[in-house]
Scaffold this motif. Structure first.
Motif, PDB file in Angstrom:
ATOM      1  N   THR A  99       0.795  -1.234   0.000  1.00 47.82           N
ATOM      2  CA  THR A  99       0.000   0.000   0.000  1.00 47.82           C
ATOM      3  C   THR A  99       0.822   1.276   0.000  1.00 47.82           C
ATOM      4  O   THR A  99       0.314   2.342  -0.342  1.00 47.82           O
ATOM      5  CB  THR A  99      -0.918   0.028   1.228  1.00 47.82           C
ATOM      6  N   GLY A 100       2.094   1.191   0.435  1.00 47.77           N
ATOM      7  CA  GLY A 100       2.908   2.390   0.574  1.00 47.77           C
ATOM      8  C   GLY A 100       2.595   3.187   1.821  1.00 47.77           C
ATOM      9  O   GLY A 100       3.064   4.318   1.971  1.00 47.77           O
ATOM     10  N   ARG A 101       1.822   2.601   2.760  1.00 47.66           N
ATOM     11  CA  ARG A 101       1.433   3.283   3.992  1.00 47.66           C
ATOM     12  C   ARG A 101       2.017   2.555   5.206  1.00 47.66           C
ATOM     13  O   ARG A 101       2.101   1.323   5.219  1.00 47.66           O
ATOM     14  CB  ARG A 101      -0.090   3.357   4.129  1.00 47.66           C
ATOM     15  N   PRO A 102       2.412   3.301   6.246  1.00 47.62           N
ATOM     16  CA  PRO A 102       2.984   2.662   7.436  1.00 47.62           C
ATOM     17  C   PRO A 102       1.912   2.164   8.397  1.00 47.62           C
ATOM     18  O   PRO A 102       0.815   2.720   8.477  1.00 47.62           O
ATOM     19  CB  PRO A 102       3.780   3.804   8.075  1.00 47.62           C
ATOM     20  N   PHE A 103       2.240   1.103   9.119  1.00 52.17           N
ATOM     21  CA  PHE A 103       1.390   0.596  10.206  1.00 52.17           C
ATOM     22  C   PHE A 103      -0.046   0.391   9.749  1.00 52.17           C
ATOM     23  O   PHE A 103      -0.984   1.016  10.262  1.00 52.17           O
ATOM     24  CB  PHE A 103       1.434   1.551  11.414  1.00 52.17           C
ATOM     25  N   VAL A 104      -0.226  -0.488   8.750  1.00 52.81           N
ATOM     26  CA  VAL A 104      -1.560  -0.916   8.357  1.00 52.81           C
ATOM     27  C   VAL A 104      -1.670  -2.410   8.639  1.00 52.81           C
ATOM     28  O   VAL A 104      -0.735  -3.027   9.119  1.00 52.81           O
ATOM     29  CB  VAL A 104      -1.835  -0.591   6.870  1.00 52.81           C
ATOM     30  N   GLY A 105      -2.800  -2.987   8.380  1.00 52.51           N
ATOM     31  CA  GLY A 105      -3.011  -4.368   8.777  1.00 52.51           C
ATOM     32  C   GLY A 105      -3.346  -4.466  10.256  1.00 52.51           C
ATOM     33  O   GLY A 105      -3.731  -3.492  10.904  1.00 52.51           O
ATOM     34  N   LYS A 106      -3.193  -5.658  10.833  1.00 52.54           N
ATOM     35  CA  LYS A 106      -3.589  -5.888  12.224  1.00 52.54           C
ATOM     36  C   LYS A 106      -2.768  -5.048  13.199  1.00 52.54           C
ATOM     37  O   LYS A 106      -3.301  -4.507  14.167  1.00 52.54           O
ATOM     38  CB  LYS A 106      -3.469  -7.369  12.563  1.00 52.54           C
TER      39      LYS A 106
END
Length: 252
Positions: free
Chosen positions: A121-128
């Motif tokens: 995604t190119g985004r930090p701290f995503v997912g669980k």
């Protein structure tokens, strides 16, 4: 707030947000539970932990010829990161993950490095792990949108292994320049790699907790990474203690 019962309800709700076991108080109306999840005010006269390490790397002014130090916006740093080939992590990446958040954020959160979802995604701290981080921030009444969130390295290490020394050395100038531009009131270092990098030390995360460190004069609080909390729920309570200290520093 003077109602001790209401304060207890707030505390229990915050523990629930952080994944703790539910606790039902006898005689509590259902509309009372979860009605207000803002953090309780610290007790009068409460003290911050003792001072810890102070790390003061040279400022960008000493490296004016470096393109990273010539950047004046977070967007420009993101552009440099996207084109970076300074270490071998660039070879397998799908996206760089420079970080996200407001340029005037009072809190900067630093993690280890992107994982699979972050790389996609190119985004930090995503997912669980990212969802848990959002809950942690909500528990101290701090919307994620008000925080700048980033990592020590901006590309995913293979199989989510720890970043190697040369990879950190190649990438950390981006991080330091981001902090230099944002000028936050506090840095929250999450995980051992972030803590050791921000403080230039090999001490363990456990040895670095419960102290107020400093990076170029900015207070640094060390705590566990949200991904580690998912593996070991026993670390959720000490993480809650750490983020409450962070909240108190922001409020001071």
């Amino acid at each position: 707030m003077n109602d001790g019962r209401a304060l207890a309800l707030k505390y229990l709700e915050q523990q629930r947000l952080l994944g703790g076991d539910s606790v039902i108080l006898a005689g509590v109306r259902s509309q009372e539970r979860g009605a207000d999840t803002s953090p309780p005010a610290p007790a009068p006269g409460s003290q911050l932990p003792a001072p810890g390490i102070s790390f003061d790397p040279p400022s960008g002014d000493l490296f004016a010829a470096d393109p990273v130090q010539q950047t004046h916006t977070l967007a420009h740093i993101a552009t440099l990161v996207a084109a970076c080939t300074k270490c071998k992590l660039c070879e397998a990446r799908n996206n760089t993950v420079p970080g996200e958040g407001p340029a005037d954020a009072r809190l900067v959160i630093v993690g280890e490095g992107p994982g699979r979802t972050e790389d996609e995604t190119g985004r930090p701290f995503v997912g669980k792990a990212g969802e848990l981080l959002t809950k942690i921030l909500e528990a101290i009444d701090l919307p994620r949108e008000q925080v700048f969130i980033c990592n020590v390295v901006k590309c995913r290490p293979p199989e989510n292994r720890l970043p190697q020394y040369d990879e950190i050395a190649a990438c950390v100038p981006y991080l330091f320049r981001q902090i230099e531009l944002i000028k936050p009131s506090l840095i929250l270092a999450m995980g051992g790699t972030a803590s050791q990098t921000m403080l230039n030390t090999k001490q363990s995360l456990g040895a670095l907790r419960n102290q107020v460190h400093r990076f170029r004069g900015i207070p640094v609080i060390v705590t566990y990474h949200p991904a580690a909390l998912l593996r070991n729920p026993n670390w959720k309570r000490p993480t809650w203690d750490d983020v409450r200290i962070a909240r108190r520093i922001l409020d001071s």
